[in-house]
Scaffold this motif. Structure first.
Motif, PDB file in Angstrom:
ATOM      1  N   ILE A 127      -2.399  -7.421  -4.231  1.00 44.15           N
ATOM      2  CA  ILE A 127      -1.940  -6.220  -4.945  1.00 44.15           C
ATOM      3  C   ILE A 127      -1.301  -6.597  -6.285  1.00 44.15           C
ATOM      4  O   ILE A 127      -1.547  -5.960  -7.305  1.00 44.15           O
ATOM      5  N   LEU A 128      -0.522  -7.666  -6.277  1.00 45.14           N
ATOM      6  CA  LEU A 128       0.114  -8.098  -7.526  1.00 45.14           C
ATOM      7  C   LEU A 128      -0.908  -8.518  -8.573  1.00 45.14           C
ATOM      8  O   LEU A 128      -0.709  -8.318  -9.765  1.00 45.14           O
ATOM      9  N   THR A 129      -1.998  -9.102  -8.125  1.00 44.70           N
ATOM     10  CA  THR A 129      -3.027  -9.528  -9.078  1.00 44.70           C
ATOM     11  C   THR A 129      -3.820  -8.357  -9.647  1.00 44.70           C
ATOM     12  O   THR A 129      -4.600  -8.543 -10.584  1.00 44.70           O
ATOM     13  N   SER A 130      -3.610  -7.162  -9.101  1.00 48.57           N
ATOM     14  CA  SER A 130      -4.327  -5.979  -9.593  1.00 48.57           C
ATOM     15  C   SER A 130      -4.114  -5.774 -11.086  1.00 48.57           C
ATOM     16  O   SER A 130      -5.005  -5.296 -11.791  1.00 48.57           O
ATOM     17  N   ILE A 131      -2.943  -6.133 -11.559  1.00 49.99           N
ATOM     18  CA  ILE A 131      -2.618  -5.975 -12.978  1.00 49.99           C
ATOM     19  C   ILE A 131      -3.629  -6.717 -13.849  1.00 49.99           C
ATOM     20  O   ILE A 131      -4.006  -6.248 -14.913  1.00 49.99           O
ATOM     21  N   LEU A 132      -4.099  -7.857 -13.350  1.00 50.42           N
ATOM     22  CA  LEU A 132      -5.070  -8.655 -14.109  1.00 50.42           C
ATOM     23  C   LEU A 132      -6.510  -8.351 -13.706  1.00 50.42           C
ATOM     24  O   LEU A 132      -7.401  -8.322 -14.547  1.00 50.42           O
ATOM     25  N   ILE A 133      -6.732  -8.141 -12.414  1.00 48.86           N
ATOM     26  CA  ILE A 133      -8.096  -7.999 -11.914  1.00 48.86           C
ATOM     27  C   ILE A 133      -8.749  -6.702 -12.368  1.00 48.86           C
ATOM     28  O   ILE A 133      -9.921  -6.686 -12.750  1.00 48.86           O
ATOM     29  N   ILE A 134      -8.028  -5.604 -12.349  1.00 48.63           N
ATOM     30  CA  ILE A 134      -8.646  -4.319 -12.685  1.00 48.63           C
ATOM     31  C   ILE A 134      -9.169  -4.292 -14.126  1.00 48.63           C
ATOM     32  O   ILE A 134     -10.349  -3.980 -14.339  1.00 48.63           O
ATOM     33  N   PRO A 135      -8.370  -4.657 -15.122  1.00 49.11           N
ATOM     34  CA  PRO A 135      -8.936  -4.669 -16.485  1.00 49.11           C
ATOM     35  C   PRO A 135     -10.105  -5.656 -16.625  1.00 49.11           C
ATOM     36  O   PRO A 135     -11.095  -5.360 -17.302  1.00 49.11           O
ATOM     37  N   TYR A 136     -10.000  -6.815 -15.961  1.00 48.15           N
ATOM     38  CA  TYR A 136     -11.074  -7.812 -16.016  1.00 48.15           C
ATOM     39  C   TYR A 136     -12.361  -7.246 -15.400  1.00 48.15           C
ATOM     40  O   TYR A 136     -13.445  -7.383 -15.972  1.00 48.15           O
ATOM     41  N   ALA A 137     -12.236  -6.602 -14.227  1.00 45.27           N
ATOM     42  CA  ALA A 137     -13.414  -6.047 -13.549  1.00 45.27           C
ATOM     43  C   ALA A 137     -14.060  -4.941 -14.381  1.00 45.27           C
ATOM     44  O   ALA A 137     -15.288  -4.870 -14.477  1.00 45.27           O
ATOM     45  N   VAL A 138     -13.245  -4.094 -14.986  1.00 44.27           N
ATOM     46  CA  VAL A 138     -13.790  -3.022 -15.827  1.00 44.27           C
ATOM     47  C   VAL A 138     -14.520  -3.621 -17.029  1.00 44.27           C
ATOM     48  O   VAL A 138     -15.618  -3.189 -17.391  1.00 44.27           O
ATOM     49  N   TYR A 139     -13.926  -4.644 -17.625  1.00 46.31           N
ATOM     50  CA  TYR A 139     -14.542  -5.310 -18.775  1.00 46.31           C
ATOM     51  C   TYR A 139     -15.874  -5.958 -18.382  1.00 46.31           C
ATOM     52  O   TYR A 139     -16.875  -5.835 -19.091  1.00 46.31           O
ATOM     53  N   LYS A 140     -15.899  -6.672 -17.242  1.00 47.96           N
ATOM     54  CA  LYS A 140     -17.102  -7.411 -16.821  1.00 47.96           C
ATOM     55  C   LYS A 140     -18.205  -6.510 -16.259  1.00 47.96           C
ATOM     56  O   LYS A 140     -19.377  -6.714 -16.526  1.00 47.96           O
TER      57      LYS A 140
END
Length: 160
Positions: A127-140
């Motif tokens: 859950i804490l990594t969501s801050i980084l993963i969500i923008p990365y996933a949207v970008y990729k």
């Protein structure tokens, strides 16, 4: 996904076929329902066809449920299903779906013999990594589509 690797699915087809039976038996012995087992098998079959899409647990050691054959990594079924959710449904691009996928992952740890503490630590970390993963996933990969969301929620509801 991000810096991890697992070569379980890079094996001969006959080994993977035998291991599929082992996956079914393992999950049945752990008390999973047939519909829940079918979700895991759907993910297993996908990675048999697309072995390079599977990388195991990211940033932590795989909790091996199914031993690999000589020279092969073992299979962490929770990580396999979690990876499937990210690859097929792009859950990393949607906060609510990502949290749901993380919850299924955590419950799988407990159900397959892990500790409640392990579940809590891993899910909190995810859950804490969501801050980084969500923008990365949207970008990729772009945003999660309506169809991906529907398919994921169908799978998720089986685990409720």
């Amino acid at each position: 996904m991000l810096g991890s690797s697992n070569n379980f699915f890079i094996q001969q087809e006959r080994y993977l076929t035998n291991k599929r039976v082992e996956v079914y038996s393992y999950l049945l012995n752990k008390g999973f329902t047939i519909p829940q087992i079918n979700v895991y098998l759907k993910a297993y079959d996908y990675f048999c066809r697309n072995p390079k899409d599977f990388d195991g647990a990211t940033a932590v050691k795989d909790l091996v449920d199914i031993e690999g054959y000589t020279g092969s990594d073992g299979l962490d079924l929770k990580a396999m299903l979690h990876d499937y959710y990210y690859v097929m449904y792009n859950v990393g691009a949607n906060l609510i779906c990502k949290i749901k996928a993380d919850k299924v992952f955590g419950k799988g740890i407990v159900r397959m013999g892990g500790l409640k503490r392990q579940e809590n630590l891993r899910v909190v970390g995810l859950i804490l990594t969501s801050i980084l993963i969500i923008p990365y996933a949207v970008y990729k990969r772009g945003f999660m589509t309506k169809q991906q969301k529907q398919l994921f929620n169908t799978d998720y509801n089986i685990f409720k």
